[in-house]
Design an enzyme around this catalytic site. Sequence first.
Site, short mmCIF file in Angstrom:
data_model
loop_
_atom_site.label_atom_id
_atom_site.label_comp_id
_atom_site.label_asym_id
_atom_site.label_seq_id
_atom_site.Cartn_x
_atom_site.Cartn_y
_atom_site.Cartn_z
N ASP A 252 0.82 -1.20 0.00
CA ASP A 252 0.00 0.00 0.00
C ASP A 252 0.86 1.27 0.00
OD1 ASP A 252 -2.61 1.40 0.41
OD2 ASP A 252 -1.63 2.01 2.28
N GLU B 189 1.67 -0.05 -4.73
CA GLU B 189 0.88 1.12 -5.09
C GLU B 189 1.78 2.33 -4.88
OE1 GLU B 189 -2.97 3.79 -3.74
OE2 GLU B 189 -1.86 2.64 -2.26
#
Lengths: 541, 541
Positions: free
Chosen positions: B264, B301
């Site tokens: 993330d 990400e």
Amino acid sequence: MPCNNISSGATYLGDGFCFFRVWAPRSEKVAVHLLTPQERLIPLQRAERGYHCGKAAGVEPGSLYYYLLDGKKERPDPASRYQPEGVHGPSQVLGRCNFAWTDHGWRGLSLKELIFYEIHVGTFTPQGTFDAIIPRLESIRELGATAIELMPVAQFPGRRNWGYDGVYPFAVQNSYGGPDGLKRLADACHRHGLALFLDVVYNHLGPEGNYLRDFGPYFTDRYRTPWGEAVNFDGPGSNEVRQFFIENALYWLTEYHLDGLRLDAVHAITDKSALPFLEELADAVHRQANELGRRIYLIAESDLNDPRLIWPRERGGLGLDGQWSDDFHHALHSLLTGEKNGYYQDFGTVEHLAGAFREGYVYTGQYSAYRQRRHGKTPGPAGACRFVVFIQNHDQVGNRAGGERLSSLVDFDRLKLAAGTLLLSPFLPLIFMGEEYAETSPFLYFTSHSDPELANSLHEWRKKEFAAFRWSVQVPDPQDETTFLRSCLHYELHREGRHSVLRDFYRELIRLRREIPALSELSRENLQAGACNREQALLVR
Amino acid sequence: MPCNNISSGATYLGDGFCFFRVWAPRSEKVAVHLLTPQERLIPLQRAERGYHCGKAAGVEPGSLYYYLLDGKKERPDPASRYQPEGVHGPSQVLGRCNFAWTDHGWRGLSLKELIFYEIHVGTFTPQGTFDAIIPRLESIRELGATAIELMPVAQFPGRRNWGYDGVYPFAVQNSYGGPDGLKRLADACHRHGLALFLDVVYNHLGPEGNYLRDFGPYFTDRYRTPWGEAVNFDGPGSNEVRQFFIENALYWLTEYHLDGLRLDAVHAITDKSALPFLEELADAVHRQANELGRRIYLIAESDLNDPRLIWPRERGGLGLDGQWSDDFHHALHSLLTGEKNGYYQDFGTVEHLAGAFREGYVYTGQYSAYRQRRHGKTPGPAGACRFVVFIQNHDQVGNRAGGERLSSLVDFDRLKLAAGTLLLSPFLPLIFMGEEYAETSPFLYFTSHSDPELANSLHEWRKKEFAAFRWSVQVPDPQDETTFLRSCLHYELHREGRHSVLRDFYRELIRLRREIPALSELSRENLQAGACNREQALLVR
């Protein structure tokens, strides 16, 4: 004239015309408040991305001005070329370059030839000016150094400062002799075959006289530096901030004919951009060097032991030309002095020094007790000439409580041993002014801030910084003029007694370095270094 | 047993023996306060670098415990494998793996084969558990997706959360079915030929139930993230912090047989080390993959458009396997919807989409009006299979005030156009659960924090975040259970009317992608993309 074809600041166009350009995205309206020759307001036009600019008539070289932001705040020019009255005073328009340069044939030196001589302008001579350095260039050349490296000369508060409190990156310190003084020095250096490097500070601005935040987002609170707000190199508006500093680098190299820049503490630049500022800067500087047909270098001070700085762009590097190796210093210093306090706790064996010879860094991923983490990375293909090494420099001497030079810490034999290790190493050596003749004065930390509260808080901060070293010496008050005066050199010593013996030894080592092919080649690949701990001997072949 | 040969947490050794290891450099003394089967205190030994560890007898799988720090603070285990009573409750000792794995022949998939299906466990099924997903694997496989990607399942506060508020990186959310539930799902995935990826959050911890700072310097104030304190990846103690997260990655991949991790928001990791955490992590994971003989991938990400993430180490990269391309989404979304608010202001022409096809990113150094700076860098040699693209995902749907799926914003033809653009692209497609059949429920942001003040301040922050988009919809209260319930899928819709038409269309596109060599090759080099703006057509060949 379109606003983006000309650099920031006041550019004199001749015939009384001057072009002003300033980045002030926080202001709707910006005007030039001209103080001389006749006081008046010159409104600027707002251009793209927060720039304001305009061409004004009736402005002569020497004119003094402020910018007036939204009719309210008067501020000196962030890109001021000269602050004759200091950091709080008006900025001055400089004329077009009419300096009589004599260095037309100068093309610079190759990286391998560089032997730096680091000078603090204020303390190197009694006068503390650029002009006063010129008569000493002959002796520096005779010593064998090939490049002068000036500690920062961007305008700082008062007359006494190391230079890292500068707040006008484009303005030459008024008390050092201003712009023409620096040009005379650069021209004289080149006449003597010496390159001239300048230390520039792009990671922070000084705490007094910094008005940049009134203009735009030069700073960010997303990151911190030990010395104040971090410069905004990757947030909104960061292109214009980068442009400001890139123009600054090109300005020094072009306008002052400098041969390179030492980038102060790049580890304090936090920048997560896909194209980091330093990569963009290096690219711009190298392209400018090509256009000028001169050899120009960017050398970073970095605490990261990260070869990415000096790797070429094709290898994912930032493409700088070189970097300082503090590890080399620490390894040698702790061996010679036996000091194990502060960051010296990570050093102290001959094997550390051998590592520095092999890799440029000592720490290439090992655990550092001082840092409480692993540190560094092996530099891989980076050549020896990518590392600048030293046994003393302004920081390593001046960031001691007593500002002691090595000559007051170890005996004469060790001084010679240190010199040999430095000058016969495959790296680029840097000599701190006076080191070559065992100067007797310390090099202390001094300032001349005008705000006593600020000065006091900085002094306290410094004392705290020193706590890890547990020095018994009291930290002298940086604001006290005596602290500055004690730091001034006694250059004439270099002709006397053991001072002259040491200097001759330096000169001889440099001659050997130059003349013996195995030494002048600066190869890490062909070098083997090992430690004999029992005999405390370093074997290099 | 030496403390550094075993990972952090409680490791059950069999026969009632359990080894405890915790990094608590801020504590002199650490003890395990065992609550069950019999309450008692087990003092640990202080080991190197702030670890405390010890082997205890009379501890059975299922035992509950806290750590007692310096006899004062009782805290759950930062590396807790299970928090049966939630984030504030005791940690539980898990037994040695006695799960009956049936996936012995499973070796993973090649990168090129991956077609992700992103699932939020809590809303995908009425039960909101791992087990409830299993009966749907057949239909996901039949659709043609090859990999399930779970939104984070590390223990978070309460029962309703996207997962990015997790505070126990090693503990499987209790309300999802805990450790065995996840194992059953992984095993079933592999039985169906599906890879299982997990979203892990290494850039911050959630705001409730995060006790890590009582143990050691897991966080730093030198950098900031939008979601709270930045994780300490480069300061003192950072090796142990890195080790914690690297052990975490290896734990998921080994203990749960996962096939990859989605990292993330790595742009919120600030790390100036010469060996960045992400490089160290990728290296450790790839070595583990080799040892396990399975294909395992790390996909980041990132908001940086920085190919350094995916470049190999030899090229100065960090060596991750892939990264998400938000640009692809934004280009397509703004074309289809006409939206130009917030970050969509940087997109909206067919040329933007063509750029995404050519480069993976749209912004490879161009000026972004939204970011107010240039953005990105060309990915150079990085292949198309290094980019994960999507037309919807949890963020792009859920970070709208109304949580609107694309199906409620554009007509049916455009949905099909979007699907074609996604699935026939040379990149790795990701389908957000329900997207394939035009699910009618929104996907809203929901939480179940127990601290009402915290919940309220997060809600306010979120509304502020949305201001740039000027959405007319009211932001629903994330704490309200209705907000969660509204977000649950009506999966049976996929067999009905136009829902089933769209799903068949997805399936057909995936079949074409798999069977037509020009599509399955995933080449950026052999692809030309151009825009015909007048006809609003994208030409790809």
